[in-house]
Design a protein around this motif. Structure first.
Motif, PDB file in Angstrom:
ATOM      1  N   TYR A  17       0.859  -1.188   0.000  1.00  0.00           N
ATOM      2  CA  TYR A  17       0.000   0.000   0.000  1.00  0.00           C
ATOM      3  C   TYR A  17       0.887   1.227   0.000  1.00  0.00           C
ATOM      4  N   SER A  18       0.662   2.106  -0.946  1.00  0.00           N
ATOM      5  CA  SER A  18       1.396   3.360  -1.053  1.00  0.00           C
ATOM      6  C   SER A  18       0.655   4.245  -2.043  1.00  0.00           C
ATOM      7  N   LEU A  19       1.156   5.436  -2.247  1.00  0.00           N
ATOM      8  CA  LEU A  19       0.586   6.316  -3.257  1.00  0.00           C
ATOM      9  C   LEU A  19       0.695   5.721  -4.660  1.00  0.00           C
ATOM     10  N   LEU A  20       1.593   4.748  -4.839  1.00  0.00           N
ATOM     11  CA  LEU A  20       1.761   4.100  -6.140  1.00  0.00           C
ATOM     12  C   LEU A  20       1.172   2.697  -6.171  1.00  0.00           C
ATOM     13  N   ALA A  21       0.534   2.269  -5.107  1.00  0.00           N
ATOM     14  CA  ALA A  21      -0.080   0.936  -5.049  1.00  0.00           C
ATOM     15  C   ALA A  21      -1.331   1.036  -4.173  1.00  0.00           C
ATOM     16  N   SER A  43       6.395  -1.964   1.616  1.00  0.00           N
ATOM     17  CA  SER A  43       6.832  -1.113   0.500  1.00  0.00           C
ATOM     18  C   SER A  43       6.047   0.197   0.417  1.00  0.00           C
ATOM     19  N   PRO A  44       5.941   0.930   1.541  1.00  0.00           N
ATOM     20  CA  PRO A  44       5.179   2.177   1.528  1.00  0.00           C
ATOM     21  C   PRO A  44       5.821   3.272   0.679  1.00  0.00           C
ATOM     22  N   LEU A  45       7.092   3.085   0.303  1.00  0.00           N
ATOM     23  CA  LEU A  45       7.759   4.042  -0.588  1.00  0.00           C
ATOM     24  C   LEU A  45       7.968   3.441  -1.978  1.00  0.00           C
ATOM     25  N   ARG A  46       7.304   2.346  -2.245  1.00  0.00           N
ATOM     26  CA  ARG A  46       7.309   1.654  -3.546  1.00  0.00           C
ATOM     27  C   ARG A  46       8.730   1.501  -4.103  1.00  0.00           C
ATOM     28  N   PHE A  77       5.700   8.900 -12.388  1.00  0.00           N
ATOM     29  CA  PHE A  77       6.383  10.190 -12.259  1.00  0.00           C
ATOM     30  C   PHE A  77       5.403  11.318 -11.940  1.00  0.00           C
ATOM     31  N   ALA A  78       4.177  11.235 -12.449  1.00  0.00           N
ATOM     32  CA  ALA A  78       3.177  12.261 -12.115  1.00  0.00           C
ATOM     33  C   ALA A  78       2.935  12.279 -10.603  1.00  0.00           C
ATOM     34  N   VAL A  79       2.858  11.104  -9.983  1.00  0.00           N
ATOM     35  CA  VAL A  79       2.667  11.003  -8.531  1.00  0.00           C
ATOM     36  C   VAL A  79       3.927  11.463  -7.810  1.00  0.00           C
ATOM     37  N   ALA A 145      -5.022   8.292  -7.858  1.00  0.00           N
ATOM     38  CA  ALA A 145      -6.258   7.503  -7.824  1.00  0.00           C
ATOM     39  C   ALA A 145      -6.109   6.229  -8.649  1.00  0.00           C
ATOM     40  N   PRO A 146      -6.390   5.089  -8.034  1.00  0.00           N
ATOM     41  CA  PRO A 146      -6.241   3.825  -8.753  1.00  0.00           C
ATOM     42  C   PRO A 146      -7.478   3.479  -9.567  1.00  0.00           C
ATOM     43  N   THR A 147      -7.300   2.599 -10.511  1.00  0.00           N
ATOM     44  CA  THR A 147      -8.433   1.984 -11.178  1.00  0.00           C
ATOM     45  C   THR A 147      -8.720   0.723 -10.384  1.00  0.00           C
TER      46      THR A 147
END
Length: 187
Positions: A17-21, A43-46, A77-79, A145-147
């Motif tokens: 779980y992270s901003l990228l997952a 992996s909170p920092l992916r 990269f946008a995130v 935002a995830p799909t």
């Protein structure tokens, strides 16, 4: 089942779980919140993507892992850019912002942090002193935002299909299924 059998119940779910997952938000995060379970993100920092060392167009010089994890995608990269902008505004690190975002999630979220150097640990721990504003949270939520997969879409406009007279879904009691009101339906 554990409670019925007198066993120790589950108290946490260890998930990526992270901003990228964020796909965990489709089912597991709502389940954990409903059942009073903590989320323990790994992996909170992916893989370091959210640590601040990955910047658009700049080589990553301090990690042998880049051959293993590769480079971030354009969407990632946008995130990363949005996290860096929030970190700059707060005069802190991208790692601190990423971990503060996790701490701001609903329920109990206890990230598993890792560091190879003292500076990395300090950067991670700085997240304990960061409080993100509602606007900063909104920006980070939107850019990442995830799909979500099924059944997550059923939490939106399609929810009415799940609710029939008197049924309760996610704590919301239904009325009569709207298409049934549209015509003269007899059973």
């Amino acid at each position: 089942m554990a409670l019925l059998r007198g066993w120790t119940p589950l108290v946490a779910l260890q998930v990526e779980y992270s901003l990228l997952a964020r796909t965990v938000e489709g089912e597991l995060a709502p389940f954990a919140l409903d059942q009073g379970l903590a989320l323990v993100p790994w992996s909170p920092l992916r893989n370091g993507f959210l640590s601040g060392k990955y910047r658009r167009g700049a080589p990553v010089s301090d990690s042998a892992r880049t051959s293993f994890v590769g480079q971030p995608t354009e969407e990632e990269f946008a995130v990363i850019d949005a996290v860096a902008a929030v970190a700059d505004a707060l005069d802190t690190t991208s790692a601190a912002v990423s971990l503060a975002w996790l701490r701001a999630r609903a329920g109990t979220v206890v990230p598993i942090v890792g560091a190879r150097r003292v500076g990395q640990l300090e950067s991670n721990l700085a997240g304990l002193g960061v409080t993100l504003s509602p606007e900063q949270l909104r920006v980070l939520d939107e850019v990442s935002a995830p799909t979500l997969n099924y059944p997550a879409p059923m939490h939106g406009a399609l929810r009415a299909m799940l609710q029939f007279a008197g049924a309760t879904v996610d704590g919301e009691t239904s009325g009569v299924y709207p298409p049934l009101l549209a015509g003269d339906v007899r059973y």
